[in-house]
Scaffold this active site. Sequence first.
Site, short mmCIF file in Angstrom:
data_model
loop_
_atom_site.label_atom_id
_atom_site.label_comp_id
_atom_site.label_asym_id
_atom_site.label_seq_id
_atom_site.Cartn_x
_atom_site.Cartn_y
_atom_site.Cartn_z
N GLY A 157 0.66 21.32 -5.10
CA GLY A 157 -0.32 21.73 -6.09
C GLY A 157 -0.63 23.21 -6.03
O GLY A 157 0.01 23.98 -5.31
N ARG A 200 16.90 20.83 -4.90
CA ARG A 200 16.59 20.19 -3.62
C ARG A 200 17.86 19.98 -2.79
O ARG A 200 17.85 20.12 -1.57
CB ARG A 200 15.92 18.84 -3.84
CG ARG A 200 14.51 18.88 -4.38
CD ARG A 200 13.96 17.47 -4.49
NE ARG A 200 12.59 17.43 -4.99
CZ ARG A 200 11.86 16.32 -5.12
NH1 ARG A 200 12.40 15.15 -4.79
NH2 ARG A 200 10.63 16.37 -5.58
N GLU A 250 38.53 30.45 3.79
CA GLU A 250 39.79 31.13 4.10
C GLU A 250 40.85 30.13 4.57
O GLU A 250 42.02 30.21 4.18
CB GLU A 250 39.58 32.18 5.20
CG GLU A 250 38.57 33.26 4.83
CD GLU A 250 37.19 32.95 5.37
OE1 GLU A 250 36.58 33.86 5.96
OE2 GLU A 250 36.71 31.79 5.20
N THR A 281 -0.75 16.11 -1.71
CA THR A 281 0.22 15.77 -2.75
C THR A 281 0.87 14.42 -2.46
O THR A 281 1.05 13.59 -3.36
CB THR A 281 1.29 16.86 -2.86
OG1 THR A 281 0.66 18.07 -3.28
CG2 THR A 281 2.38 16.48 -3.85
#
Length: 399
Positions: free
Chosen positions: A327, A199, A67, A211
Site C-alpha cells: 500500500g 515477479r 559463451e 497487505t
Amino acid sequence: MLSQSSLPSSPVTQPFNLDEYYIQRCLQLAKRGITTPNPMVGSVVLDKHGRKVGEGFHALAGQPHAEVMALQQAGELAHGGTLYVNLEPCNHTGRTPPCTKAIKTAGISTVICGMLDPNPLVAGRGRNALQNARITVRHGILEADCRALNAPFIHFMETKTPHVTLKLATSLDGKLGPRGAQRHWLTGPLTQQYVHQLRHHMDGMLTTATTILADNARLTVRYIAGGPQRQPIRIVLDRHNRLANHPKLALWEDATPVWRIVSNRYKPNNDGNTNDDSGTTPSPEALAHRPDDAILYAKDTGTGLELRSIMAQLGKAGISTLMAEAGGTLASSLLTQGLIHQLVLCVAPVMVGDNAAPSIANGLTGLATGSPALAGFTTVHQQRLDNDTVWVLRPSNDT
C-alpha cells in the site's frame, strides 16, 4: 529548371559498425534468460571468415553460460574466429566452469565484449586471462546499453544491496483503490500478466503484513505460460509479529519460503523471553511445518522498521533484485528514503473520486525537500496493455 543547389542533398550514411551490430545481437539474446542473481548475457561466434556460426544465451542461474552455448553451437568452426559477448567472460569456477577456459579450448582468436564485469570475482581477470593466452580482447562496445540491461546486477555488485522495483497500480486520479476495498483490481488481465512476468525476474517480493491480512495475498508468480520455472522468496515486513498467528492464510499454501522481518523488540533474549511483552505473542507450533521460512529482526524506529538496514540484510542474504507490492505507506517510505531504483506505474482508465481513498501521494510531502529534482523521474519504457498504460520510470537522481 532546377539548379544543382536546389536539389535535396543526399542523406549522410553512417558507416556500418560490425562490433556494435553483434553486441546489439548479444543484448537481444541476453533478454531471453531468467538469470537473477546472475547477469543477463548473450553471445555470438563468427568463424575466421566472419560468418556467424553460433549463438547462445544464459538461460537460468546454474546453467551453462552464454559463451559456452554459442561455442557448442559453433563447434570446430569457432577455431580462429571471433566471440562477441555483452559482458566480460568469467575466469572463476562457480556453479559452472570458467568461460575463459572454454574460449581458449575452442581456439577463438578475438573476444569483443560490451563491458567489463563489476563482479569482484571477475573485474578484469577474464580479460587478462584471455590476453595472457594471446587472444585479442576489446571492450567498451555499446557500454551504456550493456550497463542498462544489467543495471540490477551492477547495482548489487557495487552496493551489496538489492535493486528495488516499486510496482503501483493506480487510477487516473492517483488512487490505489476504493476506500476499504479488498482485492479490488484496478487494472486488467494483461497488466496483471505483465506484473507476474516482472515477479518472475525477481529474487524477492516485498510486502507488509497489513497487505497480506487485508488481501490474503499469495505473492507468487502465476499466469506464466507453461508454468513458472522459479518463484521469488516472499518477504513480509511483519513489524508486530502478527502473521504467525494466522496459519490458514493463502501465503502458507505455497512451498516457496516466506521471510518475515519483525521488530527487534520481539527478538528472544538469552532466557527465551522477548524484549517487549506488548503486541502479539506468536504460537511456535503454528508454522512449524515450514522449515525453509525465516524470521529476520530489524531496528524499530518507533514509527516503522528501519528500511536501510533491512536492505543491507537482504543483500547479505543474496537478494539482488526485489519488487515491492504494497500500500501507500510502504511505497511512501521507500520513495522518501530514496530506496527505489525503478518505478513501475500501472495506470487504469478509471476515476475513484474519493479524497480519503489511499493514494500514491500519501506521505510524500517531504520527497522534494531542498531539491525538486529528487521528485523527478526519467521514462525508461511506456506501453499500452488493453486500456491500461504501464510506465517504467527511473528516479532522476538514481545513479
